[in-house]
Design a protein around this motif. Structure first.
Motif, short mmCIF file in Angstrom:
data_model
loop_
_atom_site.label_atom_id
_atom_site.label_comp_id
_atom_site.label_asym_id
_atom_site.label_seq_id
_atom_site.Cartn_x
_atom_site.Cartn_y
_atom_site.Cartn_z
N ARG A 102 3.42 4.56 9.86
CA ARG A 102 2.88 3.74 10.94
C ARG A 102 3.15 4.42 12.27
O ARG A 102 4.27 4.83 12.56
CB ARG A 102 3.52 2.33 10.94
CG ARG A 102 3.33 1.52 9.67
CD ARG A 102 1.89 1.33 9.24
NE ARG A 102 1.00 0.82 10.29
CZ ARG A 102 0.66 -0.46 10.43
NH1 ARG A 102 1.15 -1.38 9.63
NH2 ARG A 102 -0.18 -0.82 11.38
N LYS A 134 1.69 3.91 16.38
CA LYS A 134 0.83 3.10 17.27
C LYS A 134 -0.28 3.93 17.90
O LYS A 134 -1.42 3.51 17.99
CB LYS A 134 1.68 2.45 18.37
CG LYS A 134 2.31 1.12 17.94
CD LYS A 134 2.53 0.23 19.17
CE LYS A 134 2.91 -1.19 18.78
NZ LYS A 134 4.36 -1.37 18.64
N GLN A 193 7.09 2.99 6.85
CA GLN A 193 7.42 1.58 6.67
C GLN A 193 7.13 1.12 5.25
O GLN A 193 6.13 1.53 4.65
CB GLN A 193 6.64 0.73 7.68
CG GLN A 193 7.18 -0.69 7.73
CD GLN A 193 6.72 -1.45 8.96
OE1 GLN A 193 6.44 -0.85 10.00
NE2 GLN A 193 6.61 -2.76 8.85
N TYR A 196 6.15 -1.57 2.28
CA TYR A 196 5.38 -2.79 2.04
C TYR A 196 5.39 -3.08 0.55
O TYR A 196 5.32 -2.14 -0.26
CB TYR A 196 3.92 -2.63 2.49
CG TYR A 196 3.75 -2.40 3.96
CD1 TYR A 196 3.68 -3.47 4.84
CD2 TYR A 196 3.65 -1.11 4.45
CE1 TYR A 196 3.53 -3.26 6.21
CE2 TYR A 196 3.50 -0.88 5.81
CZ TYR A 196 3.44 -1.96 6.69
OH TYR A 196 3.29 -1.75 8.03
N ASN A 240 -4.25 -4.69 4.15
CA ASN A 240 -4.61 -5.06 5.52
C ASN A 240 -4.97 -6.53 5.65
O ASN A 240 -4.63 -7.17 6.65
CB ASN A 240 -5.75 -4.17 6.02
CG ASN A 240 -5.24 -2.81 6.48
OD1 ASN A 240 -4.03 -2.65 6.71
ND2 ASN A 240 -6.13 -1.85 6.61
N LEU A 264 -1.79 -8.21 5.87
CA LEU A 264 -1.14 -8.01 7.17
C LEU A 264 -1.80 -8.86 8.24
O LEU A 264 -1.13 -9.46 9.08
CB LEU A 264 -1.21 -6.52 7.57
CG LEU A 264 -0.34 -5.57 6.74
CD1 LEU A 264 -0.58 -4.13 7.17
CD2 LEU A 264 1.14 -5.93 6.87
N GLN A 283 -0.75 -12.35 8.06
CA GLN A 283 0.61 -12.54 8.59
C GLN A 283 0.68 -12.35 10.10
O GLN A 283 1.72 -12.47 10.72
CB GLN A 283 1.56 -11.52 7.95
CG GLN A 283 1.81 -11.76 6.47
CD GLN A 283 2.46 -10.55 5.81
OE1 GLN A 283 2.73 -9.55 6.46
NE2 GLN A 283 2.72 -10.66 4.52
N ASP A 334 0.10 -9.42 11.50
CA ASP A 334 0.57 -8.06 11.80
C ASP A 334 -0.61 -7.13 12.05
O ASP A 334 -1.75 -7.44 11.73
CB ASP A 334 1.39 -7.51 10.62
CG ASP A 334 2.72 -8.24 10.48
OD1 ASP A 334 3.22 -8.74 11.50
OD2 ASP A 334 3.23 -8.31 9.34
N ASP A 335 -0.30 -5.97 12.60
CA ASP A 335 -1.31 -4.95 12.88
C ASP A 335 -1.71 -4.27 11.56
O ASP A 335 -0.85 -3.75 10.85
CB ASP A 335 -0.70 -3.92 13.85
CG ASP A 335 -1.75 -3.03 14.45
OD1 ASP A 335 -2.93 -3.42 14.44
OD2 ASP A 335 -1.38 -1.92 14.91
N ASP A 394 -1.70 5.52 12.95
CA ASP A 394 -1.31 5.39 11.54
C ASP A 394 -1.79 6.58 10.69
O ASP A 394 -1.26 7.67 10.79
CB ASP A 394 -1.83 4.07 10.96
CG ASP A 394 -1.26 2.85 11.67
OD1 ASP A 394 -0.15 2.98 12.22
OD2 ASP A 394 -1.91 1.80 11.68
#
Lengths: 251, 227
Positions: free
Chosen positions: A14, A16, A25, A27, A46, A49, A52, A54-55, A117
């Motif tokens: 990950r 940005k 990260q 998962y 995705n 994510l 949730q 999240d990005d 990413d």
């Protein structure tokens, strides 16, 4: 049906933006069907994510038919994953098992900076093409199809070289991040045909020069590129480029 | 500088040009190894034959030209190796978290060229120190004083550690030659469905034979002293 679904432990890079520092990260993803493609598996992640808040993981993809060259990803340390002659979009989850750990990283090379990413900027390839990956012709009415005789052998070799989709797996898998398989395929597909031979010398020189300039590494004949190429581009193309370049300089 | 000269100078700075110079110098060094080994085999004939061979070789004035040429070739190969390694490192500033070899491409020999090369460099320094610039004894042959290099060799290999180091260095060299020899052909653009696999086998055979030849002589030297 449900007992066939897999749960996977994913480790994904990950980052940005190009400016941010990235990290791996973990998962946990369940409900993965063996019939999903690898990209559909990431789509599933995705969706989870997004639910949730999240990005989602950014990744390159387009045709999902194995012909556009957009998808990338280093999967468990191999460009486009463990299956030979397969792009990531054509890799299916049936090659993995329930409970597997999968490491997913972007293609890494100085010339391929990470955008976000798993997305990398592969425009360095475009710059190499702009330097000479073309033929200059006067436009007008198309010629008769058989006006220029081309041997079957050369037509086949040129076609094989032209199968390159420019995905960058050669660069990603090369221990030196060299782009020679890509560049040599682009040089070969033109150098093998009469229409391309007119500019062959200038093309070999300027494409090699541009390839070095944009920051790719040097080839030391490992052949990892050929092994990782989803389109089976042959190492003999690099040999042809070496010949073409030598000819351009000394003849 | 004319345009043509400029274009040729550019050859020496591009990735393709550099790999071809690497190939050419490597091939020249491989050729030197073979002649060196064949000369060394004279030691099996006897002290006189070996000393006479060494004397004839070193008393020829052309030896300085040959040595300078060899040094130049070696230093070019070495300098380029460092240059390429640094450039290749820079081409991937961020390394992978996980990276595996596909098993269909890179080999242990191909990925360790810089390391096996460094071992060969270290070996070369110690080799020159102990033999070329090593102890000098004289022996009289046909009324002339010649250097007793035979004795230097036998004395040196009497130490099992030193003989062992030579054997290890030669095994390392076999890996280096194993990738290098075949690589030369690809770098100059020779790649053929039928002949390339043969060249690969020839290269590996060459690497094993040459390295085994030198290593065998070291073991032979050790056995001479223990008898």
């Amino acid at each position: 049906m449900n007992d066939k679904l897999m749960t996977l432990n994913l480790k994904i890079w990950r980052q940005k933006s190009a400016k941010h520092k990235g990290r791996m990260q973990d998962y946990k993803l369940s409900g993965v069907s063996p019939d999903m493609s690898f990209l559909e598996m990431v789509d599933l992640l995705n969706e989870q994510l997004v639910r949730q808040g999240d990005d989602p993981v950014a990744f390159d993809h387009d045709c999902r038919e194995g012909i556009c060259g957009m998808c990338s990803m280093m999967i468990n340390g191999e460009a486009h994953g463990p299956s030979a002659l397969t792009t990531t979009c054509q890799l299916h989850m049936r090659h993995f098992h329930d409970g597997d750990s999968i490491v997913i990283e972007p293609f890494r090379a100085k010339a391929f900076p990470v955008i976000k990413d798993l997305m990398v900027d592969r425009s360095a390839f475009d710059k190499v093409i702009q330097a000479g990956g073309f033929v200059s012709v006067n436009t007008g009415n198309p010629q008769d199809a058989n006006n220029i005789p081309i041997s079957k052998e050369n037509a086949d070799l040129a076609m094989d070289a032209a199968a390159c989709i420019g995905c960058g797996a050669c660069v990603a898998s090369c221990p030196n991040a060299s782009a020679m398989l890509f560049v040599s395929a682009k040089i070969s597909q033109l150098a093998l045909l009469p229409q391309g031979q007119v500019e062959a010398k200038a093309r070999a020189e300027s494409m090699v020069q541009k390839m070095d300039e944009v920051g790719f590494g040097n080839c030391s004949n490992h052949a990892e590129c050929e092994a990782s190429c989803p389109k089976g581009i042959d190492l003999s193309n690099i040999a042809r480029m070496n010949r073409e370049y030598f000819k351009a300089k000394f003849s | 500088m004319s345009t043509v000269n400029k274009s040729i100078m550019a050859y020496f700075t591009t990735s393709v040009g550099k790999k071809q110079i690497m190939a050419l110098t490597g091939l020249a060094l491989s050729g030197f190894l073979l002649t060196h080994l064949l000369g060394n085999f004279l030691i099996l004939v006897g002290a006189d034959a070996f000393n006479m061979y060494a004397h004839t070789l070193t008393s020829n004035k052309l030896i300085y030209v040959a040595e300078a040429g060899l040094a130049l070739i070696f230093l070019t190969h070495l300098g380029l190796a460092f240059n390429l390694t640094v450039e290749n490192k820079k081409a991937r500033p961020q390394s992978y978290y996980t990276k595996v070899r596909t098993g269909r491409g890179a080999t242990l020999a191909s990925v360790s060229m810089i390391y096996t090369g460094l071992v060969i460099l270290g070996f070369l320094v110690s080799h020159l120190m102990h033999f070329k610039f090593g102890p000098v004894y004289y022996v009289e042959m046909n009324g002339t004083q010649v250097r007793d290099i035979y004795r230097v060799v036998i004395d040196y290999f009497a130490d099992p550690l030193q003989a062992g180091w030579y054997v290890l260095a030669m095994i390392t060299m076999a890996f280096h030659l194993g990738h290098g020899f075949q690589s030369t052909f690809q770098s100059f653009g020779f790649n053929h469905n039928k002949y390339s696999p043969l060249i690969k086998k020839l290269g590996i055979t060459y690497a094993i034979l040459v390295s085994a030849g030198f290593a065998g002589l070291s073991v032979w030297g050790y056995l001479q002293s223990s008898n």
